[in-house]
Design an enzyme around this catalytic site. Structure first.
Site, PDB file in Angstrom:
ATOM      1  N   HIS A 150      12.314  -3.696  46.616  1.00 29.96           N
ATOM      2  CA  HIS A 150      11.165  -3.042  47.233  1.00 29.96           C
ATOM      3  C   HIS A 150       9.874  -3.622  46.647  1.00 29.96           C
ATOM      4  O   HIS A 150       9.759  -3.783  45.429  1.00 29.96           O
ATOM      5  CB  HIS A 150      11.235  -1.541  46.941  1.00 29.96           C
ATOM      6  N   GLU A 205      11.409  -3.708  54.403  1.00 31.28           N
ATOM      7  CA  GLU A 205      10.337  -4.151  55.304  1.00 31.28           C
ATOM      8  C   GLU A 205       9.940  -5.617  55.114  1.00 31.28           C
ATOM      9  O   GLU A 205       8.757  -5.924  54.889  1.00 31.28           O
ATOM     10  CB  GLU A 205       9.104  -3.248  55.137  1.00 31.28           C
ATOM     11  N   GLU A 334      13.106   5.402  55.735  1.00 32.09           N
ATOM     12  CA  GLU A 334      11.835   6.093  55.509  1.00 32.09           C
ATOM     13  C   GLU A 334      11.393   6.767  56.797  1.00 32.09           C
ATOM     14  O   GLU A 334      11.449   6.161  57.873  1.00 32.09           O
ATOM     15  CB  GLU A 334      10.739   5.118  55.062  1.00 32.09           C
TER      16      GLU A 334
END
Length: 408
Positions: A150, A205, A334
């Site tokens: 992350h 992401e 998320e």
């Protein structure tokens, strides 16, 4: 398999809530109106991964904690990063409080690039020990645990050693060195002592940071197409590293992201799930602050409308059409609706969102960054759990979320 949502507990909370009677009645009505106890999920293909995703029920993110970074250009920042974004040091009591309050799954976002100590991308042993300690606390509470890479997606390009990864051909060689070496180490530390309750998520992401299409994948954009090709390759190479470590990792569930963690990019024909030596062990990873205008945008909109319902219907239908119905379960790593001092409308959104995700066997994880105060000028007010007091900031809201996530 039927999905049912008993609301006796919710009404008990409503009776003793400190909000007004009128607000209590409104929320009770909206919750009841949005629940259909006849919904049937027998059409979903049954496999190992889908069974686990069902059982995960609802998740919570340990946000802005192990993922925090002090300085993205500085290596080996040590344990002080854990509190550098304003969240308290994680304790076993915090994790126990989550489990006691009904959370079945915890997603632990983790940054690694700022904890390497040599030219071989070796992770600081002290950092690994800290990560392992928190994972073990959650496992002890019989929770499902998701760990990932992350904030390792570099802000700058071309990449330099230790900056992480970037999804472009120009940076592919350095990116794969970093990703494969990091996951080689994660796979060594987290293997034989961890069963199916521990889940790996390859990237968070992955995207073209700083590009005009950072958050909106456009198939006609040549750099976007190149980026998607790289993300596909990164997913495949890392999965191969995980499987090659053997032991429990030979069949461990692995979450696979598309560009930006976006459902829209995952719907593209250019996105590919990797080939896997294990059977039924992959999960699509997406994020959904959807619709953006309501869930994240400020000032955006404070009301949850019929149009917003239609948008959510579209996304859940498409996720089912392309993935769930094909035997690939989905975890929304998320999700959340920013606090605009609109508790009733957020309650509507959560009830609708979670009920309709569970229709398709999808599990969602609340993004929690600790920011609970309402604002119509600042986005990302996603605080739900008071980590000091070990209780919810919005108990009524959480009661609805927890009830809607259950599969009976």
């Amino acid at each position: 398999m039927k999905i049912k949502y008993p609301f006796i507990a919710i009404f008990a909370v409503l009776l003793f809530s400190c909000i007004s009677i009128e607000k209590q009645e409104n929320i009770a009505i909206l919750a009841k109106d949005f629940i259909d106890e006849s919904l049937d999920t027998d059409f979903i293909p049954k496999n190992k991964a889908q069974e686990v995703v069902y059982n995960m029920e609802i998740g919570w993110n340990l946000g802005n904690t192990l993922d925090a970074t002090l300085n993205t250009n500085q290596l080996n920042e040590g344990l002080k990063t854990e509190i550098s974004w304003g969240q308290p040091r994680t304790t076993q009591e915090m994790i126990q409080g989550l489990a006691k309050n009904g959370i079945k799954t915890i997603r632990i976002p983790i940054s690694w690039h700022n904890h390497i100590i040599d030219q071989n991308y070796t992770i600081d042993e002290e950092w690994f020990d800290r990560v392992k300690t928190i994972v073990d606390w959650a496992i002890e509470e019989n929770m499902y645990v998701i760990i990932n890479t992350h904030h390792d997606n570099s802000e700058t390009t071309p990449l330099v050693y230790g900056a992480g990864y970037y999804p472009s051909s120009e940076n592919k060689e350095e990116s794969l060195k970093f990703l494969c070496r990091i996951w080689e180490q994660i796979s060594t530390v987290f293997n034989y002592d961890y069963d199916e309750r521990l889940i790996f998520e390859i990237m968070n992401e992955p995207r073209l940071r700083g590009h005009e299409h950072e958050w909106n994948f456009v198939e006609k954009c040549e750099l976007c197409k190149d980026s998607m090709k790289c993300v596909n390759e990164y997913n495949q190479k890392v999965l191969d590293v995980i499987r090659a470590s053997g032991g429990n990792n030979a069949t461990r569930l692995v979450m696979i992201p598309s560009i930006g963690g976006s459902p829209d990019s995952a719907f593209s024909d250019l996105f590919e799930m990797p080939k896997d030596s294990a059977e039924n062990a992959l999960i699509l990873s997406v994020h959904m602050y959807t619709p953006y205008e309501f869930a994240m945008g400020v000032p955006g909109g404070e009301k949850f409308t019929s149009l917003h319902k239609q948008v959510l219907n579209y996304y859940f239908f498409r996720l089912n059409q392309k993935f769930v119905s094909k035997g690939i379960p989905v975890v929304i790593g998320e999700m959340g609706a920013t606090n605009k001092n609109n508790l009733e409308e957020r309650a509507k959104w959560f009830a609708y969102f979670i009920q309709h995700s569970r229709i398709y066997g999808v599990t969602s994880c609340l993004w929690d960054n600790g920011n609970s105060e309402p604002s119509t000028t600042q986005s990302e007010k996603y605080g739900y759990y008071n980590r000091i007091e070990k209780e919810w900031y919005f108990p009524l809201l959480m009661e609805i979320i927890l009830e809607c996530s259950k599969v009976k």
